[in-house]
Design a protein around this motif. Structure first.
Motif, PDB file in Angstrom:
ATOM      1  N   UNK A  45       0.816  -1.209   0.000  1.00 51.93           N
ATOM      2  CA  UNK A  45       0.000   0.000   0.000  1.00 51.93           C
ATOM      3  C   UNK A  45       0.852   1.262   0.000  1.00 51.93           C
ATOM      4  N   UNK A  46       1.931   1.274   0.772  1.00 53.39           N
ATOM      5  CA  UNK A  46       2.760   2.475   0.881  1.00 53.39           C
ATOM      6  C   UNK A  46       3.452   2.807  -0.440  1.00 53.39           C
ATOM      7  N   UNK A  47       4.007   1.799  -1.103  1.00 54.59           N
ATOM      8  CA  UNK A  47       4.671   2.068  -2.379  1.00 54.59           C
ATOM      9  C   UNK A  47       3.656   2.419  -3.463  1.00 54.59           C
ATOM     10  N   UNK A  48       2.457   1.892  -3.361  1.00 53.01           N
ATOM     11  CA  UNK A  48       1.403   2.277  -4.303  1.00 53.01           C
ATOM     12  C   UNK A  48       1.098   3.768  -4.169  1.00 53.01           C
ATOM     13  N   UNK A  49       0.968   4.246  -2.930  1.00 54.01           N
ATOM     14  CA  UNK A  49       0.683   5.664  -2.708  1.00 54.01           C
ATOM     15  C   UNK A  49       1.833   6.537  -3.184  1.00 54.01           C
ATOM     16  N   UNK A  50       3.060   6.140  -2.870  1.00 53.51           N
ATOM     17  CA  UNK A  50       4.228   6.917  -3.303  1.00 53.51           C
ATOM     18  C   UNK A  50       4.283   6.998  -4.821  1.00 53.51           C
ATOM     19  N   UNK A  51       3.967   5.906  -5.489  1.00 53.66           N
ATOM     20  CA  UNK A  51       3.979   5.888  -6.950  1.00 53.66           C
ATOM     21  C   UNK A  51       2.911   6.828  -7.511  1.00 53.66           C
ATOM     22  N   UNK A  52       1.742   6.841  -6.902  1.00 57.72           N
ATOM     23  CA  UNK A  52       0.692   7.749  -7.351  1.00 57.72           C
ATOM     24  C   UNK A  52       1.118   9.198  -7.245  1.00 57.72           C
ATOM     25  N   UNK A  53       1.776   9.551  -6.138  1.00 58.51           N
ATOM     26  CA  UNK A  53       2.289  10.912  -5.974  1.00 58.51           C
ATOM     27  C   UNK A  53       3.352  11.232  -7.011  1.00 58.51           C
TER      28      UNK A  53
END
Length: 563
Positions: free
Chosen positions: A312-320
């Motif tokens: 979940x954390x890397x997914x959010x970072x990628x979206x940003x």
């Protein structure tokens, strides 16, 4: 960037970045950080815990020399212009650095990002090279004695003095990380035009720092009160626009929540490693602890939770990262960060609570030794507790998640639930069914007229359901991506299956609680439960066997070789 258009508001690209996507060049930053922590920070742990400020200052300069402080700083100001994913990776590996990781993340996050996103060119050229190099240490001063969770209710005042041509600041800021070691603070104060952010250098007259707080954990990070008495700040040291400080505060807090999440993942991985190593070495009843299936279950649960958290954390970072490509204007950056506010809060809550469970089980696996200070898990246990309070308590973050989710739902509730098609059919069914359950709960809350901001138990349940879905979907899509590339390990496959099944059960229980509480009318309750019965529940079996295999895989335990 492809944005999900259904009733779920998650910012979503189906092929989002996962930890398996790091290149060899990017993994050099991982190895650099690991080496720095192992060879420079960990040998100085005792000195750091004793607040030897010169040691912390030296470590910051060494980190700056390695480029670790300037990952997100643009190249023209002395940084590396790298991504949120790389920044997250460094924060994760810095999670092994104990108290110094807190000092590091505050400096690289809330101590530096305000200048990057909201500073003028003059401010950026003046401060960012110093911060990126570690010659100066940054801090962030928002919290006050009477305004903890209500951080924007500041009593610190800034009044413009026309004769002096300066803002005059008076007030106190409480629990400021890096207070004694910082060279510059981003300070928030009320003005006649509203909350405003100021750049305050420590050398200015009228600034003093109180004694170090005596804390339960993270003892080595400097935490003290910042006192401002008639401190004169020139107008060029206003950060952003006068009266727009609340935008800076909230957006930077969102970024801080994500960085804290990555640090929590790193510390959780450290605790898992310590627990696994101890379980293989410690004999009880003439057998290693790892041979006992209840211990295997604990280790598997720890590993599965971490897998979901990092997905979940890397997914959010990628979206940003995707959103920030080509985004230069301050207004655009602010709007982009706000669109990820819910995801940042989800990661903060989930990762801090994953860390809490992991370190607790690590102590339990160590038994009585885990309670002794000579074993590292004792410190990890104490240090972890603050993460559920840092950067907005988890209660405040849950309210944020539910509020933003309900706002989105009200605008999109007539859209159909999106079905997830997948070659991993079982996990896809878990996702579809979980979405249906959430949708039913939302309908019940809406039609019953519940004001969830006042009846916060509903906010808690709703936010947890949304968070569980985000983590499930992140792990599910990560495994799907690996499977399509022929790189899905049996361990990751098993983790995804167990995670989806167990998070689904949490969601199902939450829905039952909502349906049993939301209506006073017995007939209405029966109607809702009849609707619940109409949802087809997927089958799942062999959960204990899957966990046993996961535990053996993540610890590298081979009973045959151990004989």
């Amino acid at each position: 960037m492809e944005i999900r258009q259904g009733f779920l508001p998650f910012q979503n690209r189906r092929d989002f970045f996962t930890p398996e996507d790091f290149t060899n060049e990017e993994e050099l930053m991982l190895k650099t950080t690991e080496s720095f922590v192992k060879n420079h920070v960990q040998p100085q742990m005792e000195a750091i815990e004793q607040h030897q400020y010169s040691v912390a200052a030296r470590l910051f300069k060494e980190a700056g020399d390695l480029g670790l402080l300037g990952v997100e700083v643009p190249e023209e100001y002395g940084g590396l212009s790298l991504s949120k994913k790389i920044s997250g990776l460094i924060a994760e590996k810095m999670g092994h650095a104990g108290s110094f990781s807190v000092s590091f993340n505050i400096h690289a996050g809330v101590g530096t990002l305000p200048f990057i996103y909201f500073g003028t060119e003059k401010q950026k050229h003046k401060y960012l090279p110093k911060l990126a190099s570690g010659r100066w240490i940054g801090a962030y001063a928002l919290t006050e004695p009477d305004a903890g969770s209500d951080a924007l209710n500041s009593k610190t005042r800034a009044i413009w003095d026309g004769e002096k041509g300066a803002w005059v600041l008076n007030g106190e800021k409480q629990w400021i990380t890096n207070a004694h070691v910082a060279d510059v603070y981003v300070v928030f104060a009320k003005t006649h035009h509203g909350m405003t952010a100021f750049i305050v250098e420590k050398s200015l007259p009228g600034i003093s720092v109180g004694p170090e707080e005596k804390k339960m954990g993270i003892k080595g990070s400097s935490t003290a009160t910042l006192v401002l008495e008639d401190v004169e700040i020139p107008s060029e040291n206003v950060l952003g626009k006068v009266g727009n400080g609340h935008r800076i505060a909230l957006n930077i807090l969102n970024m801080a929540r994500l960085k804290l999440a990555f640090s929590n993942i790193g510390t959780a991985k450290q605790a898992l490693q310590l627990a696994g190593d101890y379980a293989k070495e410690r004999l009880q009843f003439q057998s290693p602890l790892i041979e006992f299936t209840m211990i295997q279950e604990k280790i598997a649960d720890m590993a599965i939770a971490i897998y979901g958290a990092e997905s979940a954390a890397y997914r959010t970072a990628d979206g940003l990262d995707q959103g920030m490509e080509g985004t230069a204007e301050v207004q655009d950056v602010s709007e982009l960060i706000f669109t990820f506010a819910m995801e940042c809060s989800i990661n903060k809550v989930n990762c801090s609570e994953v860390l809490a469970r992991v370190v607790d089980e690590a102590v339990q696996i160590h038994g009585g030794y885990g309670y002794m200070q000579e074993y590292e898990v004792e410190r990890l246990y104490r240090d972890a507790r603050i993460s559920r309070i840092f950067e907005g308590t988890n209660e405040i973050n849950r309210l944020t998640i539910s509020k933003l989710f309900m706002k989105h739902y009200q605008n999109h509730k007539h859209r159909e639930i999106e079905n997830i098609e997948s070659n991993q059919g079982q996990n896809g069914k878990w996702m579809q069914t979980s979405e249906q359950l959430l949708y039913l709960a939302l309908k019940a809350l809406t039609e019953s007229g519940v004001e969830i901001e006042q009846e916060q138990e509903y906010s808690r349940l709703l936010s947890d359901m949304v968070s569980d879905l985000y983590v499930m979907e992140s792990a599910f899509l990560r495994s799907e991506k690996s499977g399509q590339r022929g790189r899905l390990s049996m361990t990751h496959k098993g983790m995804t299956e167990v995670l989806c099944a167990e998070r689904y059960r949490k969601i199902a229980e939450a829905v039952k609680t909502i349906l049993s509480s939301v209506e006073a009318s017995e007939k209405k309750r029966k109607d809702w439960f009849n609707a619940l019965k109409g949802i087809e529940y997927p089958e799942f079996s062999g959960i204990f066997e899957k966990k046993r295999n996961i535990a053996k895989d993540v610890t590298g335990w081979d009973a045959a070789q151990a004989i």
